[in-house]
Design a protein around this motif. Sequence first.
Motif, PDB file in Angstrom:
ATOM      1  N   ARG A  48       0.833  -1.210   0.000  1.00 39.08           N
ATOM      2  CA  ARG A  48       0.000   0.000   0.000  1.00 39.08           C
ATOM      3  C   ARG A  48       0.867   1.260   0.000  1.00 39.08           C
ATOM      4  NH1 ARG A  48      -1.373   4.058   2.662  1.00 39.08           N
ATOM      5  NH2 ARG A  48      -0.136   3.461   4.466  1.00 39.08           N
ATOM      6  N   ILE A  49       1.892   1.262   0.827  1.00 38.80           N
ATOM      7  CA  ILE A  49       2.796   2.415   0.898  1.00 38.80           C
ATOM      8  C   ILE A  49       3.457   2.658  -0.461  1.00 38.80           C
ATOM      9  CG2 ILE A  49       5.015   3.225   1.825  1.00 38.80           C
ATOM     10  CD1 ILE A  49       4.192   1.870   4.507  1.00 38.80           C
ATOM     11  N   LEU A  50       3.995   1.612  -1.051  1.00 35.50           N
ATOM     12  CA  LEU A  50       4.685   1.762  -2.341  1.00 35.50           C
ATOM     13  C   LEU A  50       3.734   2.260  -3.424  1.00 35.50           C
ATOM     14  CD1 LEU A  50       6.930  -1.409  -2.117  1.00 35.50           C
ATOM     15  CD2 LEU A  50       7.740   0.970  -2.150  1.00 35.50           C
ATOM     16  N   ILE A  51       2.527   1.719  -3.452  1.00 37.17           N
ATOM     17  CA  ILE A  51       1.549   2.176  -4.443  1.00 37.17           C
ATOM     18  C   ILE A  51       1.190   3.632  -4.193  1.00 37.17           C
ATOM     19  CG2 ILE A  51      -0.855   1.934  -5.207  1.00 37.17           C
ATOM     20  CD1 ILE A  51      -0.448  -1.127  -4.879  1.00 37.17           C
ATOM     21  N   SER A  52       0.944   3.978  -2.957  1.00 30.99           N
ATOM     22  CA  SER A  52       0.580   5.357  -2.623  1.00 30.99           C
ATOM     23  C   SER A  52       1.678   6.348  -2.997  1.00 30.99           C
ATOM     24  CB  SER A  52       0.266   5.483  -1.140  1.00 30.99           C
ATOM     25  OG  SER A  52      -0.857   4.704  -0.811  1.00 30.99           O
ATOM     26  N   GLN A  53       2.909   5.911  -2.947  1.00 35.87           N
ATOM     27  CA  GLN A  53       4.044   6.773  -3.287  1.00 35.87           C
ATOM     28  C   GLN A  53       4.474   6.598  -4.751  1.00 35.87           C
ATOM     29  OE1 GLN A  53       5.110   9.147  -1.088  1.00 35.87           O
ATOM     30  NE2 GLN A  53       3.321   8.360  -0.006  1.00 35.87           N
ATOM     31  N   LEU A  63       0.943  -7.542  -7.300  1.00 41.26           N
ATOM     32  CA  LEU A  63       0.865  -8.104  -5.947  1.00 41.26           C
ATOM     33  C   LEU A  63      -0.421  -7.639  -5.255  1.00 41.26           C
ATOM     34  CD1 LEU A  63       4.554  -7.509  -4.755  1.00 41.26           C
ATOM     35  CD2 LEU A  63       3.557  -9.639  -5.611  1.00 41.26           C
ATOM     36  N   ALA A  64      -0.751  -6.374  -5.441  1.00 39.03           N
ATOM     37  CA  ALA A  64      -1.966  -5.829  -4.834  1.00 39.03           C
ATOM     38  C   ALA A  64      -3.204  -6.504  -5.413  1.00 39.03           C
ATOM     39  CB  ALA A  64      -2.032  -4.317  -5.051  1.00 39.03           C
ATOM     40  N   ILE A  65      -3.236  -6.676  -6.713  1.00 36.93           N
ATOM     41  CA  ILE A  65      -4.380  -7.328  -7.374  1.00 36.93           C
ATOM     42  C   ILE A  65      -4.562  -8.741  -6.829  1.00 36.93           C
ATOM     43  CG2 ILE A  65      -5.239  -8.225  -9.585  1.00 36.93           C
ATOM     44  CD1 ILE A  65      -5.435  -5.212  -9.589  1.00 36.93           C
ATOM     45  N   LYS A  66      -3.454  -9.452  -6.660  1.00 38.87           N
ATOM     46  CA  LYS A  66      -3.514 -10.819  -6.137  1.00 38.87           C
ATOM     47  C   LYS A  66      -4.124 -10.835  -4.728  1.00 38.87           C
ATOM     48  CE  LYS A  66      -0.299 -13.765  -7.198  1.00 38.87           C
ATOM     49  NZ  LYS A  66       0.950 -14.550  -7.298  1.00 38.87           N
ATOM     50  N   SER A  67      -3.744  -9.866  -3.902  1.00 35.71           N
ATOM     51  CA  SER A  67      -4.315  -9.772  -2.548  1.00 35.71           C
ATOM     52  C   SER A  67      -5.809  -9.457  -2.597  1.00 35.71           C
ATOM     53  CB  SER A  67      -3.612  -8.677  -1.739  1.00 35.71           C
ATOM     54  OG  SER A  67      -2.310  -9.055  -1.420  1.00 35.71           O
ATOM     55  N   LEU A  68      -6.188  -8.555  -3.502  1.00 34.38           N
ATOM     56  CA  LEU A  68      -7.595  -8.162  -3.598  1.00 34.38           C
ATOM     57  C   LEU A  68      -8.480  -9.284  -4.133  1.00 34.38           C
ATOM     58  CD1 LEU A  68      -7.255  -4.511  -4.924  1.00 34.38           C
ATOM     59  CD2 LEU A  68      -7.716  -5.254  -2.591  1.00 34.38           C
ATOM     60  N   GLU A  69      -7.903 -10.187  -4.923  1.00 31.87           N
ATOM     61  CA  GLU A  69      -8.670 -11.343  -5.406  1.00 31.87           C
ATOM     62  C   GLU A  69      -9.180 -12.163  -4.234  1.00 31.87           C
ATOM     63  OE1 GLU A  69      -5.892 -13.324  -7.974  1.00 31.87           O
ATOM     64  OE2 GLU A  69      -6.614 -12.260  -9.747  1.00 31.87           O
ATOM     65  N   LYS A  70      -8.361 -12.273  -3.194  1.00 30.13           N
ATOM     66  CA  LYS A  70      -8.743 -13.037  -2.007  1.00 30.13           C
ATOM     67  C   LYS A  70      -9.738 -12.270  -1.152  1.00 30.13           C
ATOM     68  CE  LYS A  70      -4.218 -15.172  -1.943  1.00 30.13           C
ATOM     69  NZ  LYS A  70      -2.879 -14.893  -1.506  1.00 30.13           N
ATOM     70  N   ASP A  71      -9.525 -10.958  -1.038  1.00 29.39           N
ATOM     71  CA  ASP A  71     -10.403 -10.120  -0.215  1.00 29.39           C
ATOM     72  C   ASP A  71     -10.270  -8.669  -0.665  1.00 29.39           C
ATOM     73  OD1 ASP A  71     -11.854  -8.742   1.696  1.00 29.39           O
ATOM     74  OD2 ASP A  71     -10.607  -9.360   3.379  1.00 29.39           O
ATOM     75  N   ILE A  72     -11.305  -8.162  -1.295  1.00 29.93           N
ATOM     76  CA  ILE A  72     -11.269  -6.805  -1.834  1.00 29.93           C
ATOM     77  C   ILE A  72     -11.037  -5.755  -0.745  1.00 29.93           C
ATOM     78  CG2 ILE A  72     -13.764  -6.400  -1.725  1.00 29.93           C
ATOM     79  CD1 ILE A  72     -13.455  -4.965  -4.479  1.00 29.93           C
ATOM     80  N   LYS A 106     -11.306  -4.509 -12.325  1.00 31.31           N
ATOM     81  CA  LYS A 106     -12.742  -4.302 -12.604  1.00 31.31           C
ATOM     82  C   LYS A 106     -13.532  -5.572 -12.277  1.00 31.31           C
ATOM     83  CE  LYS A 106     -12.713  -0.715 -16.128  1.00 31.31           C
ATOM     84  NZ  LYS A 106     -13.101  -0.371 -17.509  1.00 31.31           N
ATOM     85  N   LYS A 107     -12.991  -6.710 -12.670  1.00 29.15           N
ATOM     86  CA  LYS A 107     -13.649  -8.000 -12.402  1.00 29.15           C
ATOM     87  C   LYS A 107     -13.770  -8.236 -10.892  1.00 29.15           C
ATOM     88  CE  LYS A 107     -12.913 -12.891 -13.346  1.00 29.15           C
ATOM     89  NZ  LYS A 107     -12.015 -13.854 -13.992  1.00 29.15           N
ATOM     90  N   ILE A 108     -12.698  -7.962 -10.158  1.00 30.20           N
ATOM     91  CA  ILE A 108     -12.709  -8.126  -8.698  1.00 30.20           C
ATOM     92  C   ILE A 108     -13.766  -7.219  -8.077  1.00 30.20           C
ATOM     93  CG2 ILE A 108     -11.369  -7.725  -6.581  1.00 30.20           C
ATOM     94  CD1 ILE A 108      -8.855  -8.543  -8.281  1.00 30.20           C
ATOM     95  N   ILE A 109     -13.804  -5.988  -8.536  1.00 32.24           N
ATOM     96  CA  ILE A 109     -14.799  -5.034  -8.011  1.00 32.24           C
ATOM     97  C   ILE A 109     -16.204  -5.556  -8.269  1.00 32.24           C
ATOM     98  CG2 ILE A 109     -15.801  -2.746  -8.375  1.00 32.24           C
ATOM     99  CD1 ILE A 109     -12.873  -1.741  -8.819  1.00 32.24           C
TER     100      ILE A 109
END
Length: 139
Positions: A48-53, A63-72, A106-109
């Motif tokens: 999250r920090i790296l993405i935010s920066q 990596l973030a997408i993979k985490s969100l697949e498990k839990d948005i 988009k699919k995850i959302i």
Amino acid sequence: MKTNQQKSLEQLEANYWGESPEDAPRLVKECYKLRKKPIHALDTEEIRILISQEIGLNYVMPLAIKSLEKDILVAGDFYPGDLLLALLRIDSKTWGNHELLRQELKKIINNQINKLESTLLNQEIKEDIKKNIDDFLKS
């Protein structure tokens, strides 16, 4: 031989920042440190920090997408959905260079949006996430 997942952002980008300045703010020091860590070892908050920066997006967005697949609504250190919000705030030009990841998000959302309503989140945070989802889906 190291796989990409075992390499740090510095190694993957062949861009070595060295040590952070001694008088740098805590966030800057953290970013310098995270660039040296193997990407497979990054936790949700660090991603999250790296993405935010906007650091190492080519490597940390997947990596973030993979985490969100498990839990948005996976949480870093702030609240459920903070990783999602960091991704949604990436500018549309950057997303234009990552169309496959954009479609995955988009699919995850679409598959998990109902979790947003059922979670015990502060109403202001829910509204912020919804607004950013709407903006992302329109872009």
